[in-house]
Design a protein around this motif. Structure first.
Motif, PDB file in Angstrom:
ATOM      1  N   GLU A  62       0.816  -1.205   0.000  1.00  0.00           N
ATOM      2  CA  GLU A  62       0.000   0.000   0.000  1.00  0.00           C
ATOM      3  C   GLU A  62       0.849   1.254   0.000  1.00  0.00           C
ATOM      4  OE1 GLU A  62      -1.206   0.849   4.524  1.00  0.00           O
ATOM      5  OE2 GLU A  62      -2.287  -0.773   3.582  1.00  0.00           O
ATOM      6  N   THR A  92       3.269   3.835  -2.194  1.00  0.00           N
ATOM      7  CA  THR A  92       3.590   4.267  -3.540  1.00  0.00           C
ATOM      8  C   THR A  92       4.758   5.236  -3.456  1.00  0.00           C
ATOM      9  OG1 THR A  92       1.281   4.082  -4.164  1.00  0.00           O
ATOM     10  CG2 THR A  92       2.678   5.406  -5.591  1.00  0.00           C
ATOM     11  N   GLN A 103      -4.218   5.039   1.227  1.00  0.00           N
ATOM     12  CA  GLN A 103      -2.943   4.952   0.505  1.00  0.00           C
ATOM     13  C   GLN A 103      -1.844   5.607   1.313  1.00  0.00           C
ATOM     14  OE1 GLN A 103      -2.648   3.347  -2.319  1.00  0.00           O
ATOM     15  NE2 GLN A 103      -0.565   3.816  -2.829  1.00  0.00           N
ATOM     16  N   PHE A 140      -2.721   8.746  -7.163  1.00  0.00           N
ATOM     17  CA  PHE A 140      -3.662   7.917  -6.404  1.00  0.00           C
ATOM     18  C   PHE A 140      -5.094   8.385  -6.632  1.00  0.00           C
ATOM     19  CE2 PHE A 140      -6.295   7.743  -2.570  1.00  0.00           C
ATOM     20  CZ  PHE A 140      -6.560   6.383  -2.575  1.00  0.00           C
TER      21      PHE A 140
END
Length: 181
Positions: free
Chosen positions: A25, A27, A114, A153
């Protein structure tokens, strides 16, 4: 037999393992600029940095959001997502300074949707305080990379479900025929 030939393979395996570990999860912010219009976002907090860095970062973050046509709303206004960020500065092995950032993006239910992270590298501080090596260029790059990651996202996040308002739900319930026993 020498391990010289296996060293690149082990390095590739280690890099692949690290890449896979980061896929859950998190990025990384190294991506092209993405526009994300129409998704209201509220920046709840930026912590970890001295006040002057936080102030500069917040201003540049707002500029980066505007460039990406993102809708940044005040904390007391409705927002589809709320973000909380953390900054840290540290010296690198080659004597430069890294400004690292982590953003947790929360949905309307306050569940983390996120995590994005990255770093911006710049000149060294030459002293014991790594924040002394954080200049406007490093801060601007970190703000831009942050918004690229968050916008990336937002463009892939599922659309919010439409919630019927209370008045319409009442009308629907009143219009439904009653069942008799």
């Amino acid at each position: 037999m020498s391990n010289y030939r296996s060293a690149p393979l082990l390095g590739a395996i280690a890099a692949a393992a690290l890449a896979l570990a980061g896929c859950q999860e998190t990025t990384t912010a190294a991506r092209p600029r993405v526009d994300a219009p129409g998704v209201p976002v509220s920046v709840q907090s930026i912590s970890g940095a001295p006040d002057q860095v936080t102030t500069a970062f917040a201003g540049l973050l707002g500029e980066a959001a505007a460039e990406r046509r993102m809708e940044i709303v005040p904390g007391d206004k409705p927002a589809r997502f709320r973000v909380r960020g953390y900054l840290t500065a540290q010296p690198t092995a080659d004597g430069q300074t890294a400004l690292a950032f982590v953003w947790d993006v929360y949905d309307e239910t306050k569940k983390r949707a996120q995590r994005v992270q990255g770093e911006s590298i710049g000149r060294g501080s030459g002293g014991s305080d790594p924040w002394a090596g954080v200049n406007q260029t490093i801060v601007a790059k970190a703000a831009s990379d942050s918004m690229d990651a968050i916008a990336g996202f937002l463009t892939t996040a599922p659309a919010a479900e439409a919630k019927p308002n209370a008045r319409e739900a009442t009308r629907t319930a009143q219009a439904a025929p009653e069942k008799r026993r």
